[in-house]
Design a protein around this motif. Structure first.
Motif, PDB file in Angstrom:
ATOM      1  N   LEU A 149     -14.551   2.615  -1.322  1.00 41.16           N
ATOM      2  CA  LEU A 149     -13.297   2.846  -0.914  1.00 41.16           C
ATOM      3  C   LEU A 149     -12.842   4.189  -1.721  1.00 41.16           C
ATOM      4  O   LEU A 149     -12.319   5.082  -1.542  1.00 41.16           O
ATOM      5  CB  LEU A 149     -12.356   1.820  -1.098  1.00 41.16           C
ATOM      6  CG  LEU A 149     -12.348   0.521   0.110  1.00 41.16           C
ATOM      7  CD1 LEU A 149     -11.151  -0.377  -0.286  1.00 41.16           C
ATOM      8  CD2 LEU A 149     -12.153   1.316   1.447  1.00 41.16           C
ATOM      9  N   GLN A 150     -13.176   4.206  -3.100  1.00 40.47           N
ATOM     10  CA  GLN A 150     -12.619   4.956  -3.981  1.00 40.47           C
ATOM     11  C   GLN A 150     -13.417   6.210  -3.837  1.00 40.47           C
ATOM     12  O   GLN A 150     -12.792   7.650  -4.208  1.00 40.47           O
ATOM     13  CB  GLN A 150     -12.765   4.352  -5.430  1.00 40.47           C
ATOM     14  CG  GLN A 150     -11.823   3.276  -5.664  1.00 40.47           C
ATOM     15  CD  GLN A 150     -12.208   2.281  -6.719  1.00 40.47           C
ATOM     16  OE1 GLN A 150     -13.234   2.590  -7.207  1.00 40.47           O
ATOM     17  NE2 GLN A 150     -11.299   1.306  -7.347  1.00 40.47           N
ATOM     18  N   GLY A 165       0.793  -1.228  -0.129  1.00 42.39           N
ATOM     19  CA  GLY A 165       0.036  -0.088  -0.087  1.00 42.39           C
ATOM     20  C   GLY A 165       0.856   1.205  -0.083  1.00 42.39           C
ATOM     21  O   GLY A 165       0.578   2.274  -0.603  1.00 42.39           O
ATOM     22  N   SER A 180      -6.039  -0.501  -7.530  1.00 36.40           N
ATOM     23  CA  SER A 180      -7.259   0.024  -7.130  1.00 36.40           C
ATOM     24  C   SER A 180      -6.971   1.675  -6.958  1.00 36.40           C
ATOM     25  O   SER A 180      -7.850   2.524  -7.264  1.00 36.40           O
ATOM     26  CB  SER A 180      -7.694  -0.319  -5.609  1.00 36.40           C
ATOM     27  OG  SER A 180      -8.098  -1.546  -5.450  1.00 36.40           O
ATOM     28  N   ASP A 222      -6.852  -2.754   4.050  1.00 32.91           N
ATOM     29  CA  ASP A 222      -8.114  -3.484   3.799  1.00 32.91           C
ATOM     30  C   ASP A 222      -7.709  -4.839   3.396  1.00 32.91           C
ATOM     31  O   ASP A 222      -8.223  -5.996   3.764  1.00 32.91           O
ATOM     32  CB  ASP A 222      -8.993  -3.013   2.224  1.00 32.91           C
ATOM     33  CG  ASP A 222      -9.994  -3.933   1.704  1.00 32.91           C
ATOM     34  OD1 ASP A 222     -10.327  -4.808   2.844  1.00 32.91           O
ATOM     35  OD2 ASP A 222     -10.126  -3.821   0.625  1.00 32.91           O
ATOM     36  N   SER A 268      -6.247   0.683   0.793  1.00 30.40           N
ATOM     37  CA  SER A 268      -6.626  -0.544   0.220  1.00 30.40           C
ATOM     38  C   SER A 268      -5.606  -1.566   0.624  1.00 30.40           C
ATOM     39  O   SER A 268      -6.093  -2.644   0.739  1.00 30.40           O
ATOM     40  CB  SER A 268      -6.334  -0.055  -1.476  1.00 30.40           C
ATOM     41  OG  SER A 268      -7.207   0.663  -1.977  1.00 30.40           O
ATOM     42  N   ASN A 287     -15.522  -1.227 -11.009  1.00 30.85           N
ATOM     43  CA  ASN A 287     -15.426  -2.244 -10.100  1.00 30.85           C
ATOM     44  C   ASN A 287     -16.368  -3.403 -10.368  1.00 30.85           C
ATOM     45  O   ASN A 287     -16.118  -4.593 -10.005  1.00 30.85           O
ATOM     46  CB  ASN A 287     -15.952  -1.851  -8.729  1.00 30.85           C
ATOM     47  CG  ASN A 287     -14.954  -0.830  -8.177  1.00 30.85           C
ATOM     48  OD1 ASN A 287     -13.631  -1.180  -7.965  1.00 30.85           O
ATOM     49  ND2 ASN A 287     -15.280   0.427  -7.805  1.00 30.85           N
ATOM     50  N   PRO A 291      -3.578  -3.092  -4.306  1.00 28.84           N
ATOM     51  CA  PRO A 291      -3.576  -1.684  -3.880  1.00 28.84           C
ATOM     52  C   PRO A 291      -3.010  -0.851  -4.878  1.00 28.84           C
ATOM     53  O   PRO A 291      -3.686   0.346  -5.297  1.00 28.84           O
ATOM     54  CB  PRO A 291      -2.644  -1.829  -2.867  1.00 28.84           C
ATOM     55  CG  PRO A 291      -2.620  -3.056  -2.243  1.00 28.84           C
ATOM     56  CD  PRO A 291      -2.811  -3.994  -3.460  1.00 28.84           C
ATOM     57  N   GLY A 320     -15.528  -1.941  -3.316  1.00 30.05           N
ATOM     58  CA  GLY A 320     -14.581  -1.045  -4.106  1.00 30.05           C
ATOM     59  C   GLY A 320     -15.001   0.478  -4.370  1.00 30.05           C
ATOM     60  O   GLY A 320     -14.019   1.260  -4.157  1.00 30.05           O
TER      61      GLY A 320
END
Length: 431
Positions: A353-354, A82, A141, A369, A366, A157, A138, A350
């Motif tokens: 998070l974004q 990450g 994403s 996670d 990410s 996603n 990571p 997903g």
């Protein structure tokens, strides 16, 4: 849009189905092609490992060692992955990952085909591929928001959620089953290496990535940046609640599914073999495609956190049937349902998070996670074989089906997630 992507008029955008709109972007198409080949290769690898262990006369406990080694590689590398995704070119990081996979799978294939592959060597290669996996997602994403408009992230996603079951749980295992049946596991290892190589080729043809945007703390040490990520995790209720659920959910499900399911198909069913196991995995893949496409084609639920956790917890309930049935088709139906619900939940997660994590923290969050939700995966892998042999495969799967829904309801109530959803509607979230 960033990264020089071509803009389209509103009429042109509406001409594309919602789930396919990210494919208007060339760099996204290349990235997705790479991911598809990589997932296909991973599906080949996972099933080839199962039958290589079986060819040596190994059982669930021996397979647990290989699976545990891979998961330890994931856990030990996740946090560093990450930080790397936030500090360096994500495109370059993905290329390094695919190169490691080519070398690892290729080496295993050469040794297996020559008759020289030993158990300890397979364990080491599994560790290396697990570590590479921890760097991949990571970076992937965190790269998506630089390639796509925010409104396209849900669809992207969904694409990933569709490709994963198709390539990793359906096509890859099916190809591995055919290769093992006709040749030997070493052939599947070799084809996996070739597929990882094609994934690398796609990445090499991508245009150079725009520099990672600098922000406060970019000159800080790795440890300070890790601490910043953990601070965000512990201060963000919805994130902490979901990851607290995930760590227990993964502990309950991953080990039995990866270690015990092949033996459930072989021993509990009347005619279990490589093709039957591939069929059960393919059913999961088909379900995953359906769940991803449906979620990507709809709007996010207003109660996105509640729906996401209930999909995970409720989708595990049919797993109890594996402990009751002796029919392969029932096992396939169970994995199909789990594939639908798990994929739909992952599309929501997903996107969440974004959309709700600051861009400069996205790589680290990410990876957190990845790390937190998988921290006990080695424990799950290590325990699945001995537990299955001790209390039996049937009782183990009954427990696996019963407990996740209890954990999901506990997380929703204890962290008051409906109140958070009401206070933070996703459509109004800014980055």
């Amino acid at each position: 849009m960033t990264n020089g992507a071509v803009e389209y008029s509103g009429e042109q955008v509406r001409a594309w189905p919602k789930a396919l709109r990210p494919f208007r972007r060339r760099e996204y198409r290349m990235l997705t092609g790479s991911m598809a080949m990589s997932l296909f290769a991973s599906g080949l690898w996972l099933v080839a490992v199962v039958f290589q262990v079986m060819a040596w006369g190994g059982g669930p406990a021996r397979l647990s060692v290989v699976a545990t080694s891979s998961s330890i590689g994931v856990v030990l590398s996740a946090l560093v992955g990450g930080v790397a995704a936030d500090r360096m070119s994500r495109q370059r990081l993905l290329r390094i990952v695919e190169l490691v996979r080519v070398v690892g799978a290729g080496l295993a294939g050469v040794l297996a085909l020559a008759g020289w592959l030993q158990f300890w060597q397979l364990v080491i290669v599994a560790f290396a591929l697990g570590a590479a996996e921890a760097f991949y997602f990571p970076a992937y994403s965190a790269m998506l928001p630089s390639l796509l408009h925010p409104d396209e992230l849900l669809a992207a996603n969904g694409v990933e959620g569709s490709l994963r079951p198709v390539a990793q749980q359906a096509l890859g295992p099916a190809a591995a089953g055919a290769l093992v049946a006709v040749f030997m596991p070493g052939a599947a290892f070799g084809v996996a290496a070739l597929a990882y190589g094609l994934a690398l080729v796609f990445l090499l043809f991508m245009k150079p990535e725009a520099p990672v945007a600098e922000g406060p703390g970019d000159d800080e040490s790795v440890l300070r940046q890790l601490r910043e990520g953990f601070t965000f995790l512990f201060r963000t209720g919805w994130l902490f609640a979901t990851l607290a659920f995930s760590i227990l959910y993964v502990t309950l499900l991953v080990g039995p599914l990866e270690v015990l399911l092949p033996f459930a198909v072989r021993d509990i069913s009347a005619s279990g073999g490589p093709k039957d196991y591939a069929f059960v995995l393919a059913a999961y893949g088909v379900g995953g495609v359906l769940g991803s496409v449906l979620m990507a084609s709809w709007r996010l639920p207003r109660r996105y956190l509640t729906v996401m956790l209930l999909l995970w917890g409720g989708g595990a309930i049919p797993m109890a049937l594996i402990g009751i049935t002796d029919r392969v088709w029932v096992m396939a139906a169970v994995t199909f349902v789990d594939g639908v619900t798990n994929a739909a939940a992952l599309v929501i997660w997903g996107t969440l998070l974004q959309r709700r994590v600051p861009t400069r923290l996205l790589g680290r969050v990410s990876s957190l996670d990845f790390f937190v939700s998988l921290a006990l995966m080695p424990v799950s892998m290590a325990l699945a074989g001995p537990v299955g042999e001790s209390i039996g495969i049937r009782p183990t799967f009954i427990l696996v089906g019963a407990l996740p829904i209890v954990l999901a309801l506990t997380a929703i109530v204890a962290w008051r997630l409906p109140r958070d959803e009401k206070a933070h509607p996703l459509s109004a979230t800014t980055r």
